[in-house]
Design an enzyme around this catalytic site. Structure first.
Site, mmCIF file in Angstrom:
data_model
loop_
_atom_site.group_PDB
_atom_site.id
_atom_site.type_symbol
_atom_site.label_atom_id
_atom_site.label_comp_id
_atom_site.label_asym_id
_atom_site.label_seq_id
_atom_site.Cartn_x
_atom_site.Cartn_y
_atom_site.Cartn_z
ATOM 1 N N LYS A 114 0.833 -1.203 0.000
ATOM 2 C CA LYS A 114 0.000 0.000 0.000
ATOM 3 C C LYS A 114 0.872 1.260 0.000
ATOM 4 O O LYS A 114 0.595 2.210 -0.738
ATOM 5 C CB LYS A 114 -0.945 0.005 1.211
ATOM 6 C CG LYS A 114 -2.092 -0.995 1.054
ATOM 7 C CD LYS A 114 -2.949 -1.064 2.297
ATOM 8 C CE LYS A 114 -3.980 -2.171 2.193
ATOM 9 N NZ LYS A 114 -4.546 -2.541 3.484
ATOM 10 N N LYS A 195 -3.694 -9.357 -8.713
ATOM 11 C CA LYS A 195 -4.966 -9.708 -8.061
ATOM 12 C C LYS A 195 -6.075 -8.727 -8.472
ATOM 13 O O LYS A 195 -5.810 -7.526 -8.582
ATOM 14 C CB LYS A 195 -4.728 -9.621 -6.548
ATOM 15 C CG LYS A 195 -5.801 -10.180 -5.692
ATOM 16 C CD LYS A 195 -5.492 -9.934 -4.222
ATOM 17 C CE LYS A 195 -5.539 -8.462 -3.872
ATOM 18 N NZ LYS A 195 -5.585 -8.157 -2.443
ATOM 19 N N LYS A 198 -10.329 -3.897 -5.415
ATOM 20 C CA LYS A 198 -11.320 -2.824 -5.369
ATOM 21 C C LYS A 198 -10.698 -1.493 -5.738
ATOM 22 O O LYS A 198 -11.383 -0.583 -6.187
ATOM 23 C CB LYS A 198 -11.868 -2.686 -3.933
ATOM 24 C CG LYS A 198 -12.615 -3.889 -3.433
ATOM 25 C CD LYS A 198 -13.197 -3.565 -2.060
ATOM 26 C CE LYS A 198 -13.009 -4.710 -1.101
ATOM 27 N NZ LYS A 198 -12.900 -4.325 0.280
HETATM 28 P P1 TYM Z 1 -11.129 -7.047 1.811
HETATM 29 O O1 TYM Z 1 -12.181 -6.063 2.185
HETATM 30 O O2 TYM Z 1 -10.008 -6.563 0.957
HETATM 31 O O3 TYM Z 1 -11.752 -8.307 1.067
HETATM 32 C C1 TYM Z 1 -12.838 -9.059 1.590
HETATM 33 C C2 TYM Z 1 -12.597 -10.535 1.316
HETATM 34 O O4 TYM Z 1 -12.417 -10.769 -0.095
HETATM 35 C C3 TYM Z 1 -11.216 -11.505 -0.329
HETATM 36 N N1 TYM Z 1 -10.639 -11.083 -1.606
HETATM 37 C C4 TYM Z 1 -10.381 -11.902 -2.634
HETATM 38 N N2 TYM Z 1 -10.563 -13.232 -2.785
HETATM 39 C C5 TYM Z 1 -10.211 -13.778 -3.983
HETATM 40 N N3 TYM Z 1 -9.707 -13.056 -5.014
HETATM 41 C C6 TYM Z 1 -9.512 -11.720 -4.905
HETATM 42 N N4 TYM Z 1 -9.022 -11.028 -5.914
HETATM 43 C C7 TYM Z 1 -9.857 -11.087 -3.668
HETATM 44 N N5 TYM Z 1 -9.791 -9.814 -3.221
HETATM 45 C C8 TYM Z 1 -10.275 -9.836 -1.950
HETATM 46 C C9 TYM Z 1 -10.314 -11.150 0.831
HETATM 47 O O5 TYM Z 1 -9.334 -12.149 1.032
HETATM 48 C C10 TYM Z 1 -11.308 -11.055 1.976
HETATM 49 O O6 TYM Z 1 -11.551 -12.332 2.522
HETATM 50 N N6 TYM Z 1 -8.271 -7.275 5.892
HETATM 51 C C11 TYM Z 1 -9.526 -7.706 5.307
HETATM 52 C C12 TYM Z 1 -10.746 -7.307 6.116
HETATM 53 C C13 TYM Z 1 -10.749 -7.755 7.536
HETATM 54 C C14 TYM Z 1 -10.924 -9.083 7.990
HETATM 55 C C15 TYM Z 1 -10.910 -9.007 9.404
HETATM 56 C C16 TYM Z 1 -11.085 -10.302 7.350
HETATM 57 C C17 TYM Z 1 -10.622 -6.941 8.616
HETATM 58 N N7 TYM Z 1 -10.719 -7.697 9.753
HETATM 59 C C18 TYM Z 1 -11.037 -10.147 10.200
HETATM 60 C C19 TYM Z 1 -11.238 -11.448 8.147
HETATM 61 C C20 TYM Z 1 -11.204 -11.364 9.548
HETATM 62 C C21 TYM Z 1 -9.659 -7.082 3.938
HETATM 63 O O7 TYM Z 1 -9.113 -6.056 3.657
HETATM 64 O O8 TYM Z 1 -10.544 -7.730 3.114
#
Ligand code: TYM
Length: 329
Positions: A114, A195, A198
């Protein structure tokens, strides 16, 4: 009767929720609801770690909640709420932060990525994985369904739970990541070695969960592939096609071998059309439900979820306060 195992996961309300989020995470969240004690959270405090306008954050977190409801998160089965409405997350994060060596955070690849992309290096962004550990440990969860990109954060969460237990006594179970065998890392349609994300400035790089059928068709048609027309599952030579094969397999329930047998030599045009129709069929009902949801009703559901989550979290947090010497005087 044995208590059900507990599942926790979260999503940042940073807009642009895409098919990677859906196949890598949300679809599994929905399935787990019947078998486990499930807790899902829109992690809005995490979204503050990157510059975001207040009105945008405010709108996007309700939108994120609506996407999850449309996908099939059922507040009658799952505890479902906005992270900032449950202050115990931030409190536990602070306590866990005092056990986190800065050397561990320095190794976190998501932070380094980031900052390399120009996001301001603030303390919140740096300590992001500690807050994530707090999210998971707060409710004493055993399983965390996530995509592959969260693996390192999960390892750190286990490590922090162990540090806490060693220092203060057994309080936290060690959670396991639950990463799907396919679509754990859905790739960008515009650059299939990166990847799907968003935050990619190119909207053609991702299929949004709420995209119209026509947008889905256009995006898949223009997805970057190579020039040799064989449809083959080969991440080295054919990342674009392999990505579409995984997406299509997951949307149809068919195996990749089966798809290759049918589309292998028919050219990319025919394969892409079929892949697009598979995605349209999978996402169309979600889009319909999304449009039917009433904002005021969703806000009410989220408030109810937060109330229940605060009650549960407070019970657990008292144990943590007591363990570290911060219990009531
Ligand atoms: P976030 O908001 O980026 O994404 C949400 C979920 O989507 C999955 N993901 C993907 N899976 C497959 N291919 C992709 N290209 C892809 N992009 C995103 C992510 O792995 C995620 O499961 N840090 C986390 C949010 C978070 C969290 C937590 C998750 C905060 N606290 C506690 C689990 C437990 C995040 O930024 O996800």
């Amino acid at each position: 009767m044995e208590a059900k195992r507990k599942v926790f996961s979260g999503v940042q309300p940073t807009g642009n929720m895409h098919i990677g989020n859906y196949l890598g995470a949300f679809r599994n969240w929905v399935k787990l609801q019947d078998e486990y004690d499930t807790i899902y959270c829109v992690v809005d405090l995490h979204a503050l770690t990157q510059p975001i306008e207040p009105d945008v954050l405010h709108a996007q977190r309700l939108d994120a909640a609506k996407v999850l409801l449309a996908v099939g998160i059922d507040p009658r089965k799952s505890l479902f709420y906005l992270q900032s409405q449950v202050p115990q997350h931030a409190e536990l994060s602070w306590i866990l932060g005092t056990l986190t060596p800065t050397g561990v955070l320095n190794r976190m690849t998501s932070y380094k990525d980031k900052v390399a992309r120009g996001i301001p290096a603030n303390v919140g962004l740096y300590a992001y994985p500690v807050l994530m550990a707090a999210d998971i440990l707060l409710h004493r969860c055993d399983l965390v369904p996530v995509g592959d990109d969260q693996r390192q954060h999960l390892e750190m969460t286990r490590d922090l739970a162990e540090r806490f237990n060693n220092r203060y006594g057994e309080v936290f179970p060690l959670p396991d990541a639950l990463i799907p065998p396919t679509s754990a890392r859905v790739m960008s349609l515009a650059e299939p070695t990166a990847k799907m994300s968003k935050s990619d400035p190119n909207p053609r790089s991702r299929i949004l969960i709420t995209d119209s059928p026509d947008d889905i068709r256009k995006k898949i048609k223009s997805a970057v592939t190579d020039s040799d027309p064989d449809v083959r599952y080969d991440w080295e030579e054919k990342p674009g096609i392999s990505n579409l094969l995984e997406i299509m397999a997951d949307c149809t329930g068919r195996t990749i071998d089966d798809l290759v047998a049918e589309y292998g030599s028919g050219g990319y045009g025919r394969f892409k059309e079929a892949a697009a129709e598979a995605v349209v069929a999978e996402l169309a009902p979600v889009r319909t439900r999304f449009k039917e949801l009433d904002d005021a009703e969703v806000a009410r559901l989220m408030q109810k979820g937060a109330l229940d989550a605060r009650t549960q979290a407070e019970g657990y947090q008292q144990e943590v306060r007591k363990a570290v010497g911060l219990n009531a005087v």
